[in-house]
Design an enzyme around this catalytic site. Sequence first.
Site, short mmCIF file in Angstrom:
data_model
loop_
_atom_site.label_atom_id
_atom_site.label_comp_id
_atom_site.label_asym_id
_atom_site.label_seq_id
_atom_site.Cartn_x
_atom_site.Cartn_y
_atom_site.Cartn_z
CG HIS A 258 86.49 -7.15 31.79
ND1 HIS A 258 87.14 -6.05 31.08
CD2 HIS A 258 86.43 -6.45 33.23
CE1 HIS A 258 87.10 -5.14 31.62
NE2 HIS A 258 86.83 -5.17 32.97
CD GLU A 325 93.76 -6.94 35.88
OE1 GLU A 325 93.99 -6.30 35.23
OE2 GLU A 325 92.78 -7.72 35.64
CG HIS A 326 91.26 -5.40 39.06
ND1 HIS A 326 91.00 -6.07 38.08
CD2 HIS A 326 91.65 -4.01 38.67
CE1 HIS A 326 91.15 -5.34 36.81
NE2 HIS A 326 91.59 -4.13 37.15
CG ASP A 359 88.46 -1.64 35.17
OD1 ASP A 359 89.57 -2.14 35.30
OD2 ASP A 359 87.39 -2.64 35.12
CG HIS A 419 137.60 -7.19 34.26
ND1 HIS A 419 137.62 -8.20 33.28
CD2 HIS A 419 136.62 -6.84 34.55
CE1 HIS A 419 136.38 -8.36 32.98
NE2 HIS A 419 135.55 -7.47 33.52
#
Length: 440
Positions: A258, A325-326, A359, A419
């Site tokens: 990559h 990630e993977h 992917d 309130h």
Amino acid sequence: MSNYKHLKSPAPPAPANEGQSSSLDVATIVQGVIEDVRSNGDSAVRKYSKQFDRWSPPSFKLSEEQIHKIIATVPEQTIKDIKTVQSNVRAFAEAQKASMKDFEIEIRPGIHLGQKNVPIQNVGCYVPGGRYPLLASAHMTILTAKVAGVPNVIACTPPIAGEIPTATIAAMYYAGADAIYLLGGTQAIAAMALGTETIPKVDFICGPGNAFVATAKAKLYGSIGIDLFAGPTEVLIVADEHASSFTVAVDLLSQAEHGPDTPAVLITTSERLAKEAIAHVEKILTETEMSTSALAGTSWRDYGEVIVVENIDEAYSLADTFASEHVQILTQNPREALDKMKNYGALFLGERTCVSYGDKVIGTNHVLPTKGAARYTGGLCVQKFLKTYTYQEVKSDQASGELGQLCGRAARAERFEGHARSGDRRAQLYLGNKYKWIYE
């Protein structure tokens, strides 16, 4: 105490000032482009597109006629493959959407609470180009947004060395983009986030990209939403002695290509397998004419890591600290990782599965957390494009009055008198309670 054995460690980091300088250069350039686009709109976008991508057409937006002419140049098999992959992505995204239910419950008599999932109205999808035409990113971003019900999806992708990435345009079109812009980099992100004379402002930007794209998204976050704070792609393989060392090597390099900064990590219970995998990686890089060997080799040299542990539980425990990630599980019983592991972008179980499927083709989303972000978030999915809203309605006088009494006490415990008085008013209206402060 665990005893890990490193057979390969990452290369020593660059000196601090060198890394900081590079990071600072990116941040400075990105900030300059953003401010220029903010001030000068289309003219700034055109300037940077010409400077960075050698691309300055009359209009960055592709007309319907241009799109169809581009698609006509794409091989028929590529179009069929795009549609097959998009069918997989659509099926998984639709299942995700079906899992998110609108509901309304009556938690007590007369008190109704509900949840609605409303799609973001305007989304910008970035489909990177750079080194490769990453048409799979069109499936993951545009198509997923459309399945979520986003009515307006615009998409940007850069030209590659001044050329139109025809297959990517086809993927963007078939994914359902409402408008396609041939525009890349920081200028594309800034244009979508800020809006220009010809590019509409969006509410949310998604999609991977290089350091400039990631930095631009980070800097603009807040004025628009983003999917993730992205870093370089990561792969981590957990393998036992039953795994194929050659498969391990092939799969490590499949992600290392990559870019030059991709962490590729092997954690294994077998020293034999570790040594064999290292040998296979080196042989593949040097003897098999791999077209991306320079990039993959740089990542392997600088970020590759091989660690031997004593048992599979230690392997899973160590893998969780990476929060990669993977994460690919090449063990005799890969499904046990579903119970053993807690931190990962996506799991790939068994030798029949690989990260490359995720992917490119299998259907789950490939826009995933990096740099340890898997400790607190998952990846891009239908849910990212939906805003989960709540609503409330009290339908009985008794319920409203009782809630008013409860609210008065709870708010005064926190010293929020205003309130409390809203609660008092309902108790007065529906239960007839008397309060000194009410003068009506």
